[in-house]
Design a protein around this motif. Structure first.
Motif, short mmCIF file in Angstrom:
data_model
loop_
_atom_site.label_atom_id
_atom_site.label_comp_id
_atom_site.label_asym_id
_atom_site.label_seq_id
_atom_site.Cartn_x
_atom_site.Cartn_y
_atom_site.Cartn_z
N VAL A 1 -6.20 -12.77 5.75
CA VAL A 1 -6.91 -13.40 6.86
C VAL A 1 -8.41 -13.37 6.61
O VAL A 1 -9.11 -14.38 6.82
N ARG A 2 -8.94 -12.23 6.17
CA ARG A 2 -10.38 -12.15 5.90
C ARG A 2 -10.79 -13.15 4.83
O ARG A 2 -11.83 -13.82 4.94
N ARG A 3 -9.99 -13.24 3.80
CA ARG A 3 -10.30 -14.16 2.70
C ARG A 3 -10.29 -15.60 3.19
O ARG A 3 -11.16 -16.40 2.84
N ARG A 4 -9.32 -15.93 4.00
CA ARG A 4 -9.22 -17.30 4.53
C ARG A 4 -10.40 -17.62 5.44
O ARG A 4 -10.93 -18.74 5.41
N GLU A 5 -10.83 -16.65 6.25
CA GLU A 5 -11.91 -16.87 7.20
C GLU A 5 -13.29 -16.64 6.61
O GLU A 5 -14.30 -16.88 7.27
N GLY A 6 -13.35 -16.16 5.38
CA GLY A 6 -14.65 -15.93 4.74
C GLY A 6 -15.42 -14.78 5.36
O GLY A 6 -16.66 -14.82 5.44
N VAL A 7 -14.69 -13.75 5.79
CA VAL A 7 -15.32 -12.60 6.45
C VAL A 7 -15.02 -11.36 5.62
O VAL A 7 -13.92 -11.19 5.10
N ALA A 8 -16.00 -10.46 5.53
CA ALA A 8 -15.84 -9.24 4.74
C ALA A 8 -15.62 -8.04 5.66
O ALA A 8 -16.11 -8.01 6.79
N TYR A 9 -14.88 -7.08 5.15
CA TYR A 9 -14.69 -5.81 5.86
C TYR A 9 -15.56 -4.76 5.18
O TYR A 9 -15.26 -4.30 4.08
N ALA A 10 -16.68 -4.44 5.81
CA ALA A 10 -17.63 -3.47 5.25
C ALA A 10 -18.21 -2.66 6.41
O ALA A 10 -19.31 -2.96 6.90
N PRO A 11 -17.48 -1.66 6.88
CA PRO A 11 -17.91 -0.89 8.06
C PRO A 11 -19.31 -0.30 7.94
O PRO A 11 -20.09 -0.37 8.89
N GLY A 12 -19.62 0.28 6.76
CA GLY A 12 -20.94 0.88 6.58
C GLY A 12 -22.05 -0.16 6.67
O GLY A 12 -23.06 0.05 7.34
N LYS A 13 -21.86 -1.28 6.01
CA LYS A 13 -22.86 -2.35 6.04
C LYS A 13 -22.99 -2.92 7.45
O LYS A 13 -24.11 -3.20 7.91
N ALA A 14 -21.87 -3.06 8.14
CA ALA A 14 -21.90 -3.58 9.51
C ALA A 14 -22.71 -2.67 10.43
O ALA A 14 -23.50 -3.14 11.25
#
Length: 221
Positions: free
Chosen positions: A102-115
């Motif tokens: 889903v993240r790849r399809r939506e172009g969203v990254a999972y990066a808790p620290g960066k967020a």
């Protein structure tokens, strides 16, 4: 704790309107074809499609207990799978692989620290000119959306806002205090001194201002 309803952080409404259900949670033909290509069972098909539509609406993956049954039923109906099919995973590994898809399809990254760093930076900058908690959280949400990052839990943003606002306000108060003269500091301290009547000058300042008698009843121009 800040009320989530007063911010732009999206959650499922207590009462899901039919229009909202069809507008935000109806998968397109292309989305359903994509989900079927990525799954081998109806349970995984329903789970992946549900994860996709919820992420598109919320910017995050909600816990299973958060998703209203009416949303599950609607997505199940769109996919034309049996009523006894539930959105369950064979393993936690499968669930994580679906989130990656889903993240790849939506172009969203999972990066808790960066967020958290981006949210903190946005809140610190805003806290110098804003003091309303929802405003600080909304500024962080805007920056996270621009950075194409998965949103952290609301409790994380709320805790950050409270800490940062307290720190910035402390710096503002210290700056003002340093600029005050000795006489001004003494006058401020005296506001808290309780007199014989059990009241202080601070109580007097809390009273609303009175209009001069000559202005009473005269229209404002």
């Amino acid at each position: 704790m800040t009320s989530v309803e007063r911010t732009a952080y999206r959650v499922f409404p207590r009462l899901m309107m039919t229009r909202e259900l069809y507008l935000f949670f109806s998968p397109s033909q292309e989305e359903m074809a994509w989900a079927r290509e990525k799954t081998a069972t109806d349970e995984h098909l329903l789970a992946l499609t549900l994860a996709l539509k919820c992420f598109q609406r919320l910017g995050r993956f909600p816990k299973a207990r958060e998703v209203p049954p009416v949303v599950v039923e609607h997505v199940r109906w769109c996919l034309e799978v049996k009523e006894d099919i539930a959105p369950v995973y064979a393993s936690a590994r499968t669930a994580e692989s679906h989130r990656v898809l889903v993240r790849r399809r939506e172009g969203v990254a999972y990066a808790p620290g960066k967020a958290r760093k981006i949210a903190a930076k946005a809140m610190i900058r805003a806290a110098w000119v804003k003091n309303h908690p929802p405003d600080l959280i909304n500024v962080a949400l805007e920056r996270l959306a621009q950075a194409r990052l998965e949103l952290p839990a609301f409790s994380t943003l709320d805790s950050m806002e409270s800490t940062i606002r307290g720190q910035v306000n402390g710096q503002i108060f210290q700056t003002i205090w340093r600029r005050l003269s000795t006489e001004d500091r003494a006058r401020i301290a005296a506001l808290l001194v309780v007199g014989p009547g059990g009241k202080s000058d601070l109580d007097r300042l809390k009273k609303p201002a009175r209009w001069p008698r000559r202005w009473a009843g005269s229209p404002l121009r």
